[in-house]
Design a protein around this motif. Structure first.
Motif, PDB file in Angstrom:
ATOM      1  N   ILE A  98      69.684  -5.394  75.183  1.00 15.02           N
ATOM      2  CA  ILE A  98      70.227  -6.089  75.372  1.00 15.02           C
ATOM      3  C   ILE A  98      69.714  -6.358  76.859  1.00 15.02           C
ATOM      4  O   ILE A  98      69.555  -5.907  78.479  1.00 15.02           O
ATOM      5  N   TYR A  99      70.060  -7.846  77.711  1.00 12.96           N
ATOM      6  CA  TYR A  99      70.017  -8.043  79.185  1.00 12.96           C
ATOM      7  C   TYR A  99      70.968  -6.647  79.939  1.00 12.96           C
ATOM      8  O   TYR A  99      71.926  -6.753  79.738  1.00 12.96           O
ATOM      9  N   GLY A 100      69.949  -7.044  81.085  1.00 15.52           N
ATOM     10  CA  GLY A 100      70.855  -5.593  82.004  1.00 15.52           C
ATOM     11  C   GLY A 100      70.570  -4.722  81.641  1.00 15.52           C
ATOM     12  O   GLY A 100      71.783  -3.854  82.265  1.00 15.52           O
ATOM     13  N   VAL A 101      70.198  -4.282  80.474  1.00 17.12           N
ATOM     14  CA  VAL A 101      69.690  -2.809  80.383  1.00 17.12           C
ATOM     15  C   VAL A 101      68.292  -2.333  80.258  1.00 17.12           C
ATOM     16  O   VAL A 101      66.944  -3.099  80.249  1.00 17.12           O
ATOM     17  N   LYS A 102      68.350  -1.206  81.185  1.00 18.01           N
ATOM     18  CA  LYS A 102      67.440  -0.175  81.459  1.00 18.01           C
ATOM     19  C   LYS A 102      66.886   0.601  79.906  1.00 18.01           C
ATOM     20  O   LYS A 102      67.641   2.041  80.123  1.00 18.01           O
ATOM     21  N   PHE A 103      65.945   0.448  79.384  1.00 18.73           N
ATOM     22  CA  PHE A 103      66.004   0.548  77.883  1.00 18.73           C
ATOM     23  C   PHE A 103      64.557   1.287  77.665  1.00 18.73           C
ATOM     24  O   PHE A 103      63.560   1.452  78.620  1.00 18.73           O
TER      25      PHE A 103
ATOM     26  N   MET B 226      74.671  -1.561  91.705  1.00 16.89           N
ATOM     27  CA  MET B 226      75.281  -0.221  91.139  1.00 16.89           C
ATOM     28  C   MET B 226      74.996  -0.039  89.093  1.00 16.89           C
ATOM     29  O   MET B 226      73.217  -0.711  89.547  1.00 16.89           O
ATOM     30  N   ASN B 227      75.206   1.310  89.003  1.00 17.25           N
ATOM     31  CA  ASN B 227      74.421   1.787  87.572  1.00 17.25           C
ATOM     32  C   ASN B 227      75.604   2.319  86.954  1.00 17.25           C
ATOM     33  O   ASN B 227      76.487   3.117  87.432  1.00 17.25           O
ATOM     34  N   VAL B 228      75.085   1.870  85.745  1.00 20.91           N
ATOM     35  CA  VAL B 228      76.218   3.138  84.610  1.00 20.91           C
ATOM     36  C   VAL B 228      74.745   3.451  83.559  1.00 20.91           C
ATOM     37  O   VAL B 228      73.965   2.998  83.396  1.00 20.91           O
ATOM     38  N   VAL B 229      75.481   5.006  83.888  1.00 21.53           N
ATOM     39  CA  VAL B 229      74.351   5.507  82.428  1.00 21.53           C
ATOM     40  C   VAL B 229      74.915   6.460  81.405  1.00 21.53           C
ATOM     41  O   VAL B 229      75.879   7.008  81.198  1.00 21.53           O
ATOM     42  N   ASP B 230      74.076   5.860  80.243  1.00 21.35           N
ATOM     43  CA  ASP B 230      75.158   5.926  79.416  1.00 21.35           C
ATOM     44  C   ASP B 230      75.166   6.945  77.929  1.00 21.35           C
ATOM     45  O   ASP B 230      74.463   8.047  79.102  1.00 21.35           O
ATOM     46  N   SER B 231      75.818   8.032  77.628  1.00 19.37           N
ATOM     47  CA  SER B 231      75.916   9.460  76.988  1.00 19.37           C
ATOM     48  C   SER B 231      74.376   9.819  76.192  1.00 19.37           C
ATOM     49  O   SER B 231      74.555  10.758  77.391  1.00 19.37           O
ATOM     50  N   SER B 232      73.609   9.207  75.752  1.00 16.30           N
ATOM     51  CA  SER B 232      71.859   9.724  75.410  1.00 16.30           C
ATOM     52  C   SER B 232      71.673   9.726  76.713  1.00 16.30           C
ATOM     53  O   SER B 232      71.178  10.926  76.810  1.00 16.30           O
ATOM     54  N   ALA B 233      71.718   9.255  77.902  1.00 14.44           N
ATOM     55  CA  ALA B 233      71.165   9.538  78.604  1.00 14.44           C
ATOM     56  C   ALA B 233      71.411  10.153  79.562  1.00 14.44           C
ATOM     57  O   ALA B 233      70.511  11.590  80.042  1.00 14.44           O
ATOM     58  N   TRP B 234      72.068  11.209  79.694  1.00 12.08           N
ATOM     59  CA  TRP B 234      73.067  11.600  80.287  1.00 12.08           C
ATOM     60  C   TRP B 234      73.350  13.442  79.532  1.00 12.08           C
ATOM     61  O   TRP B 234      72.206  13.958  80.808  1.00 12.08           O
ATOM     62  N   LEU B 235      72.780  13.053  78.521  1.00  7.80           N
ATOM     63  CA  LEU B 235      73.141  14.284  77.838  1.00  7.80           C
ATOM     64  C   LEU B 235      71.154  14.829  77.948  1.00  7.80           C
ATOM     65  O   LEU B 235      71.054  15.868  78.461  1.00  7.80           O
ATOM     66  N   GLU B 236      70.267  13.453  78.063  1.00  5.83           N
ATOM     67  CA  GLU B 236      68.651  13.905  78.455  1.00  5.83           C
ATOM     68  C   GLU B 236      68.401  14.848  79.731  1.00  5.83           C
ATOM     69  O   GLU B 236      67.313  15.265  79.345  1.00  5.83           O
ATOM     70  N   TYR B 237      69.643  13.925  80.065  1.00  2.00           N
ATOM     71  CA  TYR B 237      69.109  14.560  81.689  1.00  2.00           C
ATOM     72  C   TYR B 237      69.686  15.571  82.167  1.00  2.00           C
ATOM     73  O   TYR B 237      68.516  17.049  82.194  1.00  2.00           O
TER      74      TYR B 237
ATOM     75  N   SER C 134      78.835  -5.593  87.785  1.00  2.00           N
ATOM     76  CA  SER C 134      77.367  -5.963  87.707  1.00  2.00           C
ATOM     77  C   SER C 134      76.515  -4.721  87.975  1.00  2.00           C
ATOM     78  O   SER C 134      75.663  -4.619  88.249  1.00  2.00           O
ATOM     79  N   ALA C 135      76.994  -3.948  86.970  1.00  2.00           N
ATOM     80  CA  ALA C 135      76.163  -2.758  87.284  1.00  2.00           C
ATOM     81  C   ALA C 135      74.501  -2.512  86.615  1.00  2.00           C
ATOM     82  O   ALA C 135      74.577  -3.524  84.931  1.00  2.00           O
ATOM     83  N   THR C 136      74.237  -2.096  86.432  1.00  2.00           N
ATOM     84  CA  THR C 136      72.777  -2.155  85.402  1.00  2.00           C
ATOM     85  C   THR C 136      72.700  -0.888  85.054  1.00  2.00           C
ATOM     86  O   THR C 136      73.232   0.152  84.785  1.00  2.00           O
ATOM     87  N   LEU C 137      73.166  -0.930  82.921  1.00  2.00           N
ATOM     88  CA  LEU C 137      72.618   0.303  81.884  1.00  2.00           C
ATOM     89  C   LEU C 137      71.752   1.270  82.303  1.00  2.00           C
ATOM     90  O   LEU C 137      70.931   0.351  81.268  1.00  2.00           O
ATOM     91  N   TRP C 138      71.253   1.754  82.421  1.00  2.00           N
ATOM     92  CA  TRP C 138      70.447   3.097  81.862  1.00  2.00           C
ATOM     93  C   TRP C 138      70.730   3.671  80.654  1.00  2.00           C
ATOM     94  O   TRP C 138      71.727   4.727  80.038  1.00  2.00           O
ATOM     95  N   THR C 139      69.231   3.806  79.776  1.00  2.00           N
ATOM     96  CA  THR C 139      69.839   4.638  78.558  1.00  2.00           C
ATOM     97  C   THR C 139      69.027   4.609  77.419  1.00  2.00           C
ATOM     98  O   THR C 139      67.706   4.617  77.786  1.00  2.00           O
ATOM     99  N   GLN C 140      69.087   5.515  76.662  1.00  2.00           N
ATOM    100  CA  GLN C 140      67.737   5.920  75.287  1.00  2.00           C
ATOM    101  C   GLN C 140      68.836   5.392  74.046  1.00  2.00           C
ATOM    102  O   GLN C 140      67.638   5.636  73.280  1.00  2.00           O
ATOM    103  N   ASP C 141      69.190   4.685  74.216  1.00  2.00           N
ATOM    104  CA  ASP C 141      70.375   3.953  72.702  1.00  2.00           C
ATOM    105  C   ASP C 141      69.168   3.567  72.584  1.00  2.00           C
ATOM    106  O   ASP C 141      69.415   1.934  73.196  1.00  2.00           O
ATOM    107  N   ALA C 142      69.359   3.325  71.538  1.00  2.00           N
ATOM    108  CA  ALA C 142      67.936   1.814  70.320  1.00  2.00           C
ATOM    109  C   ALA C 142      69.475   0.420  70.049  1.00  2.00           C
ATOM    110  O   ALA C 142      68.923  -0.463  70.297  1.00  2.00           O
ATOM    111  N   ASP C 143      70.357   1.054  70.616  1.00  2.00           N
ATOM    112  CA  ASP C 143      71.401   0.154  70.111  1.00  2.00           C
ATOM    113  C   ASP C 143      71.351  -1.249  71.399  1.00  2.00           C
ATOM    114  O   ASP C 143      71.517  -2.075  71.467  1.00  2.00           O
ATOM    115  N   PHE C 144      71.121  -0.445  72.647  1.00  2.00           N
ATOM    116  CA  PHE C 144      70.574  -1.257  73.619  1.00  2.00           C
ATOM    117  C   PHE C 144      69.740  -1.967  74.476  1.00  2.00           C
ATOM    118  O   PHE C 144      69.414  -2.423  75.110  1.00  2.00           O
ATOM    119  N   GLU C 145      68.379  -1.850  72.832  1.00  2.00           N
ATOM    120  CA  GLU C 145      67.208  -1.903  73.366  1.00  2.00           C
ATOM    121  C   GLU C 145      66.854  -3.388  74.314  1.00  2.00           C
ATOM    122  O   GLU C 145      65.872  -3.789  74.899  1.00  2.00           O
TER     123      GLU C 145
END
Length: 124
Positions: A115-120, A1-12, A102-113
């Motif tokens: 953090i475990y389970g995050v694709k930054f 499963m995947n969660v895409v954060d706001s910064s990634a959606w806006l980039e997309y 238990s999803a992977t979080l996808w982001t370009q937000d440096a706050d998550f850089e």
């Protein structure tokens, strides 16, 4: 499963330089979880920049995934994560939502850089 954060959606949506990193998790809607707070953040930004019609179109696309509402359990977990990782409220809710499934979080937000389970992906 995947969660895409706001910064990634806006980039997309903007087809920015990092959009390619977020295309697969966004377009694989069967595995896409969308925290309601992300809908709030994306709608607000797109509405401000491009108007209500564009914002509604963005949200319609996001709703192809499974929208996850903020529950008491997620809120309490988010509060703990916010304290432990020193994250802002919205980021804490997004991370807690990802972890609850238990999803992977996808982001370009440096706050998550770090953090475990995050694709930054660093902003280009």
């Amino acid at each position: 499963m995947n969660v895409v954060d706001s910064s990634a959606w806006l980039e997309y949506f903007a087809d920015g330089p990092n959009a390619k990193y977020f295309a697969k998790p966004i377009e694989t809607v069967a595995k896409l979880l969308v925290p309601s707070i992300v809908i709030f953040e994306v709608f607000k930004r797109v509405f401000t920049q491009r108007g209500e019609d564009a914002a509604l179109q963005a949200i319609a696309l996001m709703q192809q995934g499974q929208v996850i509402d903020l529950t008491t359990s997620i809120a309490m977990h988010a509060a703990k994560l916010g304290i432990e990782a020193k994250l802002p409220m919205a980021d804490s809710i997004i991370l807690a939502t990802a972890r609850a499934s238990s999803a992977t979080l996808w982001t370009q937000d440096a706050d998550f850089e770090a953090i475990y389970g995050v694709k930054f992906f660093r902003r280009a």
